[in-house]
Scaffold this motif. Sequence first.
Motif, PDB file in Angstrom:
ATOM      1  N   THR A 108      -8.754  10.896   3.084  1.00 51.99           N
ATOM      2  CA  THR A 108      -9.554  12.054   2.689  1.00 51.99           C
ATOM      3  C   THR A 108      -9.337  12.295   1.203  1.00 51.99           C
ATOM      4  OG1 THR A 108      -7.767  13.560   3.268  1.00 51.99           O
ATOM      5  CG2 THR A 108      -9.432  13.121   4.965  1.00 51.99           C
ATOM      6  N   GLU A 111     -16.064  15.646   3.766  1.00 55.60           N
ATOM      7  CA  GLU A 111     -16.072  14.493   4.662  1.00 55.60           C
ATOM      8  C   GLU A 111     -14.946  13.525   4.313  1.00 55.60           C
ATOM      9  OE1 GLU A 111     -20.140  16.187   4.477  1.00 55.60           O
ATOM     10  OE2 GLU A 111     -18.672  15.539   3.004  1.00 55.60           O
ATOM     11  N   SER A 112     -14.506  12.793   5.321  1.00 52.55           N
ATOM     12  CA  SER A 112     -13.552  11.704   5.081  1.00 52.55           C
ATOM     13  C   SER A 112     -14.301  10.515   4.500  1.00 52.55           C
ATOM     14  CB  SER A 112     -12.864  11.309   6.382  1.00 52.55           C
ATOM     15  OG  SER A 112     -13.794  10.727   7.278  1.00 52.55           O
TER      16      SER A 112
END
Length: 289
Positions: free
Chosen positions: A28, A34-35
């Motif tokens: 991350t 978002e990852s």
Amino acid sequence: MRRALLGEIEGTCITRAKSEKIPHEYSTIVGIQESVHEILMNLKEVVLRSNLYGTRDASICVRGPGYVTAQDIISPPSVEIVDNTQHIASLTEPVDFCIGLKIERNRGYRIKTPNNFQDGSYPIDAVFMPVRNANHSIHSYGNGNEKQEILFLEIWTNGSLTPKEALHEASRNLIDLFIPFLHAEEENFHFEANQHKTTLPLFTFHDRLTKLRKNKKEIALKSIFIDQSELPPRIYTCLKRSNIHTLLDLLNNSQEDLMKMEHFRIEDVKQILGILEKHFAIDLPKNKF
């Protein structure tokens, strides 16, 4: 026809992403909701339309906070983004989101493997197939002995081409596949006939298909326009005035032909030769044969 629609039509998609700030695919990044894995999955959904031959570079460079969408992709002029609203990432803090992308045109699909990781870049499962679903049904109509049948084709695409365009391209592919049977004698097909059967050796047909696939590069030149070749504006204008629009048109002219064009110099020919060698590994003939 259904198999040709699903597997034999070429499409364009993002196949690789690279960023120096990404330690690994499942990490991350501070300031990004978002990852990395989710971002790669979002890039996979970006729908592109192009006449590319080979691989091209693209990039995204946005500063947050805000949303990153397909509209933020900086791509070559020959690549069109079909849906600019496709979500890629959400930046929650004033951070820089900069990644490099690889765009490729191909057919079928390609699943990433551990061997695909190169130079710190991350491969993306490539689904080149522009046709997502194809169904058919046959219905009878008419009265008595005059019954006829009608074929219904249901074609769903990702938007990079219309169902009509997909049908035309699949039809051309099938025609190319069966042309060897129409010219069996010219292509040295050997038939063995006796009282019970007539056979055609499969290896001969396979050799013909191999030959057709080797000519794929030449056929693809019809779809590469000279504005995709990074030519200087003056050379580009001269070629356009001489009705040279595609790379195939250019290759149909020799170096002597180019020198006969108005305002064309030997330095211009050398520059074209360098671009053709660098990007396409091909050359122009010096003289007409």
